[in-house]
Design an enzyme around this catalytic site. Sequence first.
Site, mmCIF file in Angstrom:
data_model
loop_
_atom_site.group_PDB
_atom_site.id
_atom_site.type_symbol
_atom_site.label_atom_id
_atom_site.label_comp_id
_atom_site.label_asym_id
_atom_site.label_seq_id
_atom_site.Cartn_x
_atom_site.Cartn_y
_atom_site.Cartn_z
ATOM 1 N N GLU A 13 0.895 -1.172 0.000
ATOM 2 C CA GLU A 13 0.000 0.000 0.000
ATOM 3 C C GLU A 13 0.923 1.210 0.000
ATOM 4 O O GLU A 13 1.586 1.487 1.000
ATOM 5 C CB GLU A 13 -0.851 0.033 1.271
ATOM 6 C CG GLU A 13 -1.607 -1.240 1.590
ATOM 7 C CD GLU A 13 -2.971 -1.279 0.961
ATOM 8 O OE1 GLU A 13 -3.420 -0.222 0.487
ATOM 9 O OE2 GLU A 13 -3.560 -2.362 0.918
ATOM 10 N N GLU A 29 3.746 13.641 -4.239
ATOM 11 C CA GLU A 29 3.028 13.523 -2.962
ATOM 12 C C GLU A 29 3.720 14.405 -1.920
ATOM 13 O O GLU A 29 4.908 14.237 -1.654
ATOM 14 C CB GLU A 29 3.047 12.066 -2.498
ATOM 15 C CG GLU A 29 2.263 11.840 -1.231
ATOM 16 C CD GLU A 29 2.307 10.388 -0.751
ATOM 17 O OE1 GLU A 29 3.392 9.792 -0.775
ATOM 18 O OE2 GLU A 29 1.262 9.869 -0.344
HETATM 19 P P1 NDP Z 1 8.437 5.093 4.482
HETATM 20 O O1 NDP Z 1 8.362 4.302 3.242
HETATM 21 O O2 NDP Z 1 9.560 6.031 4.661
HETATM 22 O O3 NDP Z 1 8.487 4.144 5.754
HETATM 23 C C1 NDP Z 1 7.503 3.158 5.990
HETATM 24 C C2 NDP Z 1 8.103 2.052 6.832
HETATM 25 O O4 NDP Z 1 9.113 1.375 6.090
HETATM 26 C C3 NDP Z 1 8.778 2.548 8.098
HETATM 27 O O5 NDP Z 1 8.545 1.609 9.131
HETATM 28 C C4 NDP Z 1 10.233 2.577 7.685
HETATM 29 O O6 NDP Z 1 11.092 2.515 8.780
HETATM 30 C C5 NDP Z 1 10.318 1.345 6.829
HETATM 31 N N1 NDP Z 1 11.437 1.321 5.893
HETATM 32 C C6 NDP Z 1 12.093 2.358 5.321
HETATM 33 N N2 NDP Z 1 13.066 1.900 4.501
HETATM 34 C C7 NDP Z 1 13.043 0.553 4.559
HETATM 35 C C8 NDP Z 1 13.799 -0.502 3.950
HETATM 36 N N3 NDP Z 1 14.788 -0.240 3.110
HETATM 37 N N4 NDP Z 1 13.483 -1.777 4.249
HETATM 38 C C9 NDP Z 1 12.469 -2.055 5.083
HETATM 39 N N5 NDP Z 1 11.734 -1.119 5.708
HETATM 40 C C10 NDP Z 1 12.001 0.179 5.440
HETATM 41 O O7 NDP Z 1 7.044 5.835 4.603
HETATM 42 P P2 NDP Z 1 6.610 6.932 5.677
HETATM 43 O O8 NDP Z 1 6.765 6.344 7.044
HETATM 44 O O9 NDP Z 1 7.286 8.202 5.350
HETATM 45 O O10 NDP Z 1 5.048 7.029 5.404
HETATM 46 C C11 NDP Z 1 4.477 7.883 4.468
HETATM 47 C C12 NDP Z 1 4.150 7.150 3.187
HETATM 48 O O11 NDP Z 1 3.232 6.092 3.447
HETATM 49 C C13 NDP Z 1 3.455 8.021 2.179
HETATM 50 O O12 NDP Z 1 3.996 7.818 0.899
HETATM 51 C C14 NDP Z 1 2.017 7.545 2.205
HETATM 52 O O13 NDP Z 1 1.295 7.799 1.042
HETATM 53 C C15 NDP Z 1 2.200 6.094 2.476
HETATM 54 N N6 NDP Z 1 0.970 5.517 3.009
HETATM 55 C C16 NDP Z 1 0.216 4.705 2.182
HETATM 56 C C17 NDP Z 1 -0.998 4.194 2.620
HETATM 57 C C18 NDP Z 1 -1.830 3.316 1.732
HETATM 58 O O14 NDP Z 1 -2.724 2.663 2.242
HETATM 59 N N7 NDP Z 1 -1.579 3.259 0.440
HETATM 60 C C19 NDP Z 1 -1.507 4.509 3.960
HETATM 61 C C20 NDP Z 1 -0.636 5.354 4.733
HETATM 62 C C21 NDP Z 1 0.556 5.829 4.256
HETATM 63 P P3 NDP Z 1 11.595 3.845 9.548
HETATM 64 O O15 NDP Z 1 10.545 4.867 9.412
HETATM 65 O O16 NDP Z 1 11.737 3.377 10.916
HETATM 66 O O17 NDP Z 1 12.871 4.216 8.896
#
Ligand code: NDP
Length: 479
Positions: A251, A383
């Site tokens: 997602e 976004e």
């Molecule tokens: P990120 O992609 O930065 O992070 C999401 C999660 O992935 C965090 O727990 C992060 O860890 C982890 N992560 C980051 N890099 C890696 C990697 N290389 N390997 C494994 N895990 C990793 O997203 P955000 O937290 O900034 O959230 C915002 C985004 O989420 C927006 O783009 C939004 O649109 C999307 N979103 C989509 C939804 C949907 O249903 N389509 C719903 C809600 C949000 P850490 O943060 O600890 O580094």
Amino acid sequence: MGFTFHCRHFINGQFVESGERFTNINPATEEELGWVAEGGREEIDRAVQAAKRALKGEWGKYSIHDRIAVIRRIGDLILERKEEFARLESLDTGKPYSLSAHLDIPRAAYNFHFFADYLHSVGTESYQMDSGQFHYAIRRPVGVVGLINPWNLPLLLLTWKMAPALAMGNTIVAKPAELTPMTATLLAEVMKDAGLPDGVVNIVHGFGPHSAGQFLTEHPDVNAISFTGETHTGKTIMAAAAKSLKRLSFELGGKNPNIIFSDADLDDVIETTIKSSFSNQGEVCLAGSRIYVQRPIYNQFLERFVERTKQLVVGDPFDSKTDVGALISKEHLERVSGYLDIARSEGRILVGGKRPQGLEKGYYLEPTIIVDVDDQCRVVKEEIFGPVACVLPFDTEEEVIARANDSDYGLSATIWTSDLKRAHRVAHQIESGVVWVNTWFLRDLRTPFGGMKHSGIGREGGAHSIDFYSELTNITVKL
Ligand code: NDP
């Protein structure tokens, strides 16, 4: 303020620490909330091994009735501790307490209640051949599933994955976003109190790249990953997961069009568009951040939208009058502010665009409306994930469909019109996983949820979640 909440990992039913820790900050005050254990390869491996063992233990022998009972109990216990959960969620995210208490936490509990109920009716296929042979399929757990979540709806999104994963008998290693570790930690207490066997749910805190997140996606004994977050992160995870061919559900991000035809009910449009633009500080994947308004009502819409936006109260998440809280972090505020600089050069900021007066501490930003931009401007294409909406005029139905679809994303769209035929006609042509007509964020957990194009892979919700979290075996019997 004197509030402290430390976050330990939850591995094999025990709260444990790591050698490393990082600090958790309250985005509304910039004060420290406590420390968080920083997991790495070792903690992920311990959690995955615990989850693997739990598959073969008591949990693997649970009847469907037993699973329903424990999942239901988890939902009940979340509701019993609703205020505590809501307080932690707002301290961690900066979102208004009223939103945590009325949306995030009740919905988290409902995720468990919904899938507990849904499990009663989960079936499979069965076919009989002319000659009398027949086929039937059975469902089994996928195995150890890794759940990775963002910071905007921490408990809501974690439980949206966790509940169906448990319903189908899987075991879990979850990695919450590093910025919002608190409600996941409290959820671990609930898992224990609900009597879930040790190792069924494990939570490892840490960062994404070169940390717990990455190690989870690379672990050979993890069978599936359900990820919600940015599109770019999704691509990285897909590459990492390819090595061990994991099942994936994504997602991802969105840049969702909100199409307002001139025959729409404007009162309804204004109130809902305020929500779809600014609720949860605009940090919502489903935010309607490209607002296309048909030219005959463009000025009237803008006037009323601006007036209503100016009435929004930005401030302390724990003040009941607050509509818009703080953004998640200093870095995110800077990122969103960078887009506002682009908006000033590419177009015009009609309202907002500044840090609110009188709020020196905390990562606050005024709700912002951008106009006079064209579809190729970065603020219209990318976004922003903050309280920022772009308003653009359009003339014809055909034109607005083409412009709405001219995006790499395809998560959701909203169509406002009182012409029933047009509503369906346009909905059928919009390239997105979700289309709302005359509403926004109206969810039924049985329906398919997810995005197309760069907004995701697969759908979750009801039968779609059940399919993702189960393996089917077809059995053929010759009589
Ligand atoms: P990120 O992609 O930065 O992070 C999401 C999660 O992935 C965090 O727990 C992060 O860890 C982890 N992560 C980051 N890099 C890696 C990697 N290389 N390997 C494994 N895990 C990793 O997203 P955000 O937290 O900034 O959230 C915002 C985004 O989420 C927006 O783009 C939004 O649109 C999307 N979103 C989509 C939804 C949907 O249903 N389509 C719903 C809600 C949000 P850490 O943060 O600890 O580094």
